[in-house]
Design a protein around this motif. Structure first.
Motif, PDB file in Angstrom:
ATOM      1  N   LEU A  76       0.849  -1.275  -0.144  1.00 23.01           N
ATOM      2  CA  LEU A  76      -0.031   0.040   0.009  1.00 23.01           C
ATOM      3  C   LEU A  76       0.802   1.342   0.078  1.00 23.01           C
ATOM      4  O   LEU A  76       0.485   2.314  -0.702  1.00 23.01           O
ATOM      5  CB  LEU A  76      -1.108   0.121   1.131  1.00 23.01           C
ATOM      6  CG  LEU A  76      -1.870  -1.057   1.055  1.00 23.01           C
ATOM      7  CD1 LEU A  76      -2.657  -1.204   2.458  1.00 23.01           C
ATOM      8  CD2 LEU A  76      -3.211  -0.516   0.115  1.00 23.01           C
ATOM      9  N   GLN A  77       1.871   1.177   1.029  1.00 21.77           N
ATOM     10  CA  GLN A  77       2.982   2.468   0.755  1.00 21.77           C
ATOM     11  C   GLN A  77       3.643   2.519  -0.597  1.00 21.77           C
ATOM     12  O   GLN A  77       3.859   3.652  -0.801  1.00 21.77           O
ATOM     13  CB  GLN A  77       3.866   2.219   1.882  1.00 21.77           C
ATOM     14  CG  GLN A  77       3.472   2.272   3.176  1.00 21.77           C
ATOM     15  CD  GLN A  77       4.664   1.811   4.165  1.00 21.77           C
ATOM     16  OE1 GLN A  77       5.632   2.385   4.146  1.00 21.77           O
ATOM     17  NE2 GLN A  77       4.322   1.250   5.257  1.00 21.77           N
ATOM     18  N   ARG A  78       4.189   1.519  -1.253  1.00 20.25           N
ATOM     19  CA  ARG A  78       4.764   1.707  -2.416  1.00 20.25           C
ATOM     20  C   ARG A  78       4.002   1.714  -3.594  1.00 20.25           C
ATOM     21  O   ARG A  78       4.601   2.272  -4.810  1.00 20.25           O
ATOM     22  CB  ARG A  78       5.859   0.465  -2.623  1.00 20.25           C
ATOM     23  CG  ARG A  78       6.819   0.263  -1.437  1.00 20.25           C
ATOM     24  CD  ARG A  78       7.867   1.229  -1.528  1.00 20.25           C
ATOM     25  NE  ARG A  78       8.501   1.209  -2.641  1.00 20.25           N
ATOM     26  CZ  ARG A  78       9.677   0.148  -2.875  1.00 20.25           C
ATOM     27  NH1 ARG A  78       9.922  -0.254  -1.871  1.00 20.25           N
ATOM     28  NH2 ARG A  78      10.434   0.268  -4.035  1.00 20.25           N
ATOM     29  N   LEU A  79       2.967   1.415  -3.912  1.00 21.85           N
ATOM     30  CA  LEU A  79       2.339   1.334  -5.111  1.00 21.85           C
ATOM     31  C   LEU A  79       1.244   2.405  -5.404  1.00 21.85           C
ATOM     32  O   LEU A  79       0.563   2.719  -4.454  1.00 21.85           O
ATOM     33  CB  LEU A  79       1.528  -0.046  -5.308  1.00 21.85           C
ATOM     34  CG  LEU A  79       2.263  -1.421  -5.490  1.00 21.85           C
ATOM     35  CD1 LEU A  79       1.561  -2.609  -5.262  1.00 21.85           C
ATOM     36  CD2 LEU A  79       3.326  -1.222  -6.761  1.00 21.85           C
ATOM     37  N   PRO A  80       1.016   3.070  -6.375  1.00 20.98           N
ATOM     38  CA  PRO A  80       0.320   4.113  -6.560  1.00 20.98           C
ATOM     39  C   PRO A  80      -1.026   3.718  -6.640  1.00 20.98           C
ATOM     40  O   PRO A  80      -1.508   2.668  -7.299  1.00 20.98           O
ATOM     41  CB  PRO A  80       0.571   4.623  -8.076  1.00 20.98           C
ATOM     42  CG  PRO A  80       1.850   4.015  -8.369  1.00 20.98           C
ATOM     43  CD  PRO A  80       1.908   2.895  -7.514  1.00 20.98           C
ATOM     44  N   GLN A  81      -1.955   4.483  -5.708  1.00 21.87           N
ATOM     45  CA  GLN A  81      -3.403   3.857  -5.493  1.00 21.87           C
ATOM     46  C   GLN A  81      -4.350   4.342  -6.715  1.00 21.87           C
ATOM     47  O   GLN A  81      -5.451   3.669  -6.649  1.00 21.87           O
ATOM     48  CB  GLN A  81      -3.849   4.741  -4.199  1.00 21.87           C
ATOM     49  CG  GLN A  81      -4.112   6.254  -4.317  1.00 21.87           C
ATOM     50  CD  GLN A  81      -4.415   6.736  -2.963  1.00 21.87           C
ATOM     51  OE1 GLN A  81      -3.528   6.725  -2.087  1.00 21.87           O
ATOM     52  NE2 GLN A  81      -5.817   7.385  -2.967  1.00 21.87           N
ATOM     53  N   ASP A  82      -3.697   5.101  -7.448  1.00 23.73           N
ATOM     54  CA  ASP A  82      -4.420   5.322  -8.724  1.00 23.73           C
ATOM     55  C   ASP A  82      -4.276   4.266  -9.970  1.00 23.73           C
ATOM     56  O   ASP A  82      -5.035   4.295 -10.664  1.00 23.73           O
ATOM     57  CB  ASP A  82      -4.382   6.652  -9.332  1.00 23.73           C
ATOM     58  CG  ASP A  82      -4.546   7.968  -8.255  1.00 23.73           C
ATOM     59  OD1 ASP A  82      -5.958   7.871  -7.963  1.00 23.73           O
ATOM     60  OD2 ASP A  82      -3.594   8.560  -7.761  1.00 23.73           O
ATOM     61  N   GLU A  83      -3.618   3.438  -9.458  1.00 23.67           N
ATOM     62  CA  GLU A  83      -3.139   2.526 -10.639  1.00 23.67           C
ATOM     63  C   GLU A  83      -3.350   0.968  -9.984  1.00 23.67           C
ATOM     64  O   GLU A  83      -3.572  -0.015 -11.120  1.00 23.67           O
ATOM     65  CB  GLU A  83      -1.537   2.573 -11.051  1.00 23.67           C
ATOM     66  CG  GLU A  83      -1.305   3.751 -11.626  1.00 23.67           C
ATOM     67  CD  GLU A  83       0.213   3.968 -11.850  1.00 23.67           C
ATOM     68  OE1 GLU A  83       0.755   3.092 -12.540  1.00 23.67           O
ATOM     69  OE2 GLU A  83       0.522   4.951 -11.892  1.00 23.67           O
ATOM     70  N   TYR A  84      -3.309   0.887  -8.688  1.00 20.42           N
ATOM     71  CA  TYR A  84      -3.640  -0.546  -8.107  1.00 20.42           C
ATOM     72  C   TYR A  84      -4.415  -0.524  -6.963  1.00 20.42           C
ATOM     73  O   TYR A  84      -4.439   0.513  -6.066  1.00 20.42           O
ATOM     74  CB  TYR A  84      -2.086  -1.241  -7.591  1.00 20.42           C
ATOM     75  CG  TYR A  84      -0.912  -1.210  -8.502  1.00 20.42           C
ATOM     76  CD1 TYR A  84      -1.013  -2.475  -9.498  1.00 20.42           C
ATOM     77  CD2 TYR A  84      -0.145  -0.033  -9.073  1.00 20.42           C
ATOM     78  CE1 TYR A  84      -0.239  -2.371 -10.726  1.00 20.42           C
ATOM     79  CE2 TYR A  84       0.748  -0.360 -10.224  1.00 20.42           C
ATOM     80  CZ  TYR A  84       0.736  -1.448 -10.841  1.00 20.42           C
ATOM     81  OH  TYR A  84       1.521  -1.660 -11.743  1.00 20.42           O
ATOM     82  N   ILE A  85      -5.133  -1.641  -6.793  1.00 22.71           N
ATOM     83  CA  ILE A  85      -5.850  -2.108  -5.709  1.00 22.71           C
ATOM     84  C   ILE A  85      -5.249  -3.410  -5.039  1.00 22.71           C
ATOM     85  O   ILE A  85      -4.727  -4.298  -5.710  1.00 22.71           O
ATOM     86  CB  ILE A  85      -7.296  -2.479  -6.024  1.00 22.71           C
ATOM     87  CG1 ILE A  85      -8.174  -1.079  -6.296  1.00 22.71           C
ATOM     88  CG2 ILE A  85      -7.993  -3.209  -5.005  1.00 22.71           C
ATOM     89  CD1 ILE A  85      -9.481  -1.335  -7.013  1.00 22.71           C
ATOM     90  N   ILE A  86      -5.193  -3.273  -3.818  1.00 23.18           N
ATOM     91  CA  ILE A  86      -4.788  -4.346  -3.031  1.00 23.18           C
ATOM     92  C   ILE A  86      -5.920  -5.158  -2.140  1.00 23.18           C
ATOM     93  O   ILE A  86      -6.668  -4.436  -1.370  1.00 23.18           O
ATOM     94  CB  ILE A  86      -3.682  -3.972  -1.847  1.00 23.18           C
ATOM     95  CG1 ILE A  86      -2.636  -3.048  -2.391  1.00 23.18           C
ATOM     96  CG2 ILE A  86      -2.919  -5.373  -1.062  1.00 23.18           C
ATOM     97  CD1 ILE A  86      -1.692  -3.786  -3.605  1.00 23.18           C
ATOM     98  N   ALA A  87      -6.035  -6.575  -2.444  1.00 29.91           N
ATOM     99  CA  ALA A  87      -7.083  -7.087  -1.714  1.00 29.91           C
ATOM    100  C   ALA A  87      -6.321  -8.427  -1.151  1.00 29.91           C
ATOM    101  O   ALA A  87      -5.262  -8.899  -1.538  1.00 29.91           O
ATOM    102  CB  ALA A  87      -7.974  -7.921  -2.778  1.00 29.91           C
ATOM    103  N   ALA A  88      -6.840  -8.670   0.322  1.00 32.10           N
ATOM    104  CA  ALA A  88      -6.102  -9.919   0.957  1.00 32.10           C
ATOM    105  C   ALA A  88      -7.237 -10.927   1.234  1.00 32.10           C
ATOM    106  O   ALA A  88      -8.325 -10.710   1.692  1.00 32.10           O
ATOM    107  CB  ALA A  88      -5.854  -9.178   2.089  1.00 32.10           C
ATOM    108  N   ILE A  89      -6.736 -12.249   1.069  1.00 32.76           N
ATOM    109  CA  ILE A  89      -7.670 -13.455   1.004  1.00 32.76           C
ATOM    110  C   ILE A  89      -6.697 -14.098   2.207  1.00 32.76           C
ATOM    111  O   ILE A  89      -5.973 -14.812   2.027  1.00 32.76           O
ATOM    112  CB  ILE A  89      -7.832 -14.298  -0.076  1.00 32.76           C
ATOM    113  CG1 ILE A  89      -8.668 -13.361  -1.087  1.00 32.76           C
ATOM    114  CG2 ILE A  89      -8.424 -15.408   0.311  1.00 32.76           C
ATOM    115  CD1 ILE A  89      -8.742 -14.147  -2.368  1.00 32.76           C
TER     116      ILE A  89
END
Length: 565
Positions: free
Chosen positions: A234-247
């Motif tokens: 979340l800190q490193r990846l641009p939030q306008d380009e990526y979504i992080i989901a956790a399973i």
């Protein structure tokens, strides 16, 4: 001596919990009201097998001729202490284990193959609850969590083990009653690929890539090996380009407690993490994914078999002992140990543009999952033959998957980092990252912290260079909590006068924007502050796929959409 009652001194709830004599549900006696003819007992040992059993029963036995019951055996999983409560919360027909043992059922099903239950008076089908290294019967010495059934238990009824693929036969003794069925869960993923966009919409992906981080529950799991991995992404990846989901595996949820999981991941959820509930949505999140980062659990295996770029951020040292095709393929995927490794993985052009194609999936997975696309029909034929009934027609081929139901929070505070192009000194790219999981004070002069006045983290509000207001009433609060160098942006409805940018010293700038955009308030604020503080009269800013031309004229800031070359 414990002062607790005797039944509360053990890990097992009282056997009669949630059980009441019900004249409509008396196995072995003539049915009342609904005229069911046969009874099926679903044996549940763990939260994982409960979810798998409910999905299977709901899909297969929606037949008025069949009444389904659920029970919890004495040798429940160590994660199954509250299974009776979970069964009750799902409103499932429950029967205590002691009564189940004393009752004749027409068929029993358990999503595990660790016990034949010879004491049960019924034919029994033992099915896999997933293809992961800890989910099915493993080779001797590989998985000590599962007992080794080397000889058939003594029972007057059949005990049939349902295999996912032919290569699983090597995991069992030769005299066992084995039948190759396939994997209804993988079939459901396979048959749902045409709903991929619907599932992505539920996660509010839009044009962004979805990165799924998955973890099973042992010492070699993703979470155990890299507990800060989600926050670092979340800190490193641009939030306008990526979504992080956790399973996360159900045992993680149950073992640590749902409250604890949400508490640990609170900041990540505020930063936009899609935390997928274990009892709904994990399958459809796999289908929606552009990348999966995980371990040797079922999520990584399913994603890899679908053709979704899959990287292993953790792996078991024993995985090479398991010769099943799905495990061998997973072992050949990319190994990733650092965030920089993730960045390399997702920037690899060979991993771009996921297209889930039926023909490619069949070519890839047909040898690893028997009866691909038809496993549910094969299992229905087997189960109904044991019941002495003809299956209803047509049998649906896959579990009916619904879009993920997940809490989605838009970050209220963002770091906007500006990168100047050396060949174009007035051209800047902007990278936005959520502030709740990153540093809360400026790390360098190229980063600007923008916070919404609704932000609950007081420290972020105090450190913000720009604060977004929503009404004139917010001005007094900003003057109280804003630092001496902060700006406040108050957008207005008039499209010719988008808003007012105010400095804490009282100076004002009118902001005019040709194409008002209420979903880019943080970007507008950051670009304006950057232009003012760096005295740049005319600059172009690139935010992902959007370019803006910002011009300073006296006390006005004029923003136009620009063409990005």
């Amino acid at each position: 001596m414990s002062s607790l009652p005797k039944e509360q001194q053990t890990n097992t709830p009282p056997p009669n919990l949630f059980w009441r004599n019900n004249p409509l549900l008396v196995p072995g006696k003539k049915a009342a009201t609904f005229p069911y003819q046969k009874t099926v007992l679903m044996i549940v040992r763990s939260p994982t097998t409960l979810e798998r059993s409910v999905e299977l029963a709901q899909h297969l036995f929606n037949d008025i001729r069949i009444q389904t019951f659920f029970t919890v055996p004495d040798n429940r999983s160590s994660f199954g202490n509250d299974l009776e409560l979970r069964i009750h919360q799902k409103h499932l027909p429950f029967i205590p284990w002691q009564q189940a043992r004393a009752t004749s059922f027409d068929l029993g099903i358990i999503a595990s193959s660790i016990d034949d239950f010879p004491e049960l008076d019924m034919p029994l089908l033992l099915i896999s609850h997933g293809p992961g290294a800890t989910s099915n019967r493993s080779l001797h010495g590989v998985n000590n969590a599962h007992s080794d059934i080397s000889t058939a238990s003594i029972s007057k009824h059949s005990r049939t083990i349902c295999l996912v693929s032919e290569d699983e036969r090597a995991l069992y003794s030769s005299h066992r009653d084995l039948i190759t069925i396939g994997d209804p869960v993988f079939d459901s993923l396979f048959l749902s690929i045409h709903h991929r966009q619907e599932f992505r919409n539920a996660l509010q992906a839009e044009t962004r890539k979805i990165i799924v981080v998955s973890s099973t529950w042992n010492l070699n799991s993703s979470v155990a090996s890299h507990p800060q991995f989600i926050n670092e992404l979340l800190q490193r990846l641009p939030q306008d380009e990526y979504i992080i989901a956790a399973i996360l595996h159900p045992n993680i949820w149950v073992g640590h407690g749902e409250w604890q999981i949400y508490t640990w991941l609170h900041d990540a959820i505020d930063a936009g993490l899609r935390l997928i509930p274990y009892d709904g949505g994990w399958q459809t999140t796999i289908v929606a994914a552009d990348y999966v980062l995980g371990d040797n659990g079922s999520v990584s295996i399913y994603a890899n078999e679908l053709g979704i770029p899959t990287g292993l951020i953790s792996y078991s040292p024993d995985e090479n002992l398991d010769q099943r095709g799905v495990i061998r393929k997973l072992a050949n995927t990319t190994r990733i140990n650092t965030i920089d490794g993730v960045l390399d993985f997702i920037s690899d052009e060979s991993n771009h543009d996921v297209h889930l194609d039926e023909h490619h999936i069949r070519a890839r997975a047909a040898t690893d999952f028997a009866n691909l696309g038809n496993s549910m029909s094969a299992f229905a034929q087997l189960a109904y033959s044991k019941l002495g009934l003809t299956p209803p027609q047509p049998v649906l081929e896959g579990l009916q998957l619904k879009p993920p139901q997940v809490q989605i929070i838009q970050p209220l505070s963002n770091w906007c980092t500006f990168h100047q192009k050396t060949e174009q000194p007035t051209f800047f790219s902007i990278i936005r990252t959520p502030a709740t999981v990153g540093p809360q004070i400026p790390q360098n002069r190229s980063s600007i912290l923008i916070a919404d006045i609704k932000e609950h983290n007081y420290r972020l509000l105090q450190n913000a260079s720009g604060i977004i207001l929503h009404s004139y009433d917010d001005l007094s609060y900003w003057h109280c909590i804003g630092n001496a160098h902060s700006f406040a942006y108050l957008p207005q409805a008039n499209k010719h006068k988008a808003g007012v940018l105010t400095h804490n010293d009282g100076s004002l700038w009118n902001i005019q924007i040709a194409e008002p955009s209420t979903d880019k308030l943080a970007q507008i604020t950051a670009m304006s502050i950057h232009s003012i503080t760096n005295c740049i009269p005319r600059a172009t800013y690139l935010l992902h796929q959007h370019a803006f031309l910002v011009t300073l004229e006296n006390s006005s800031i004029i923003i136009h959409s620009a063409t990005h070359q």
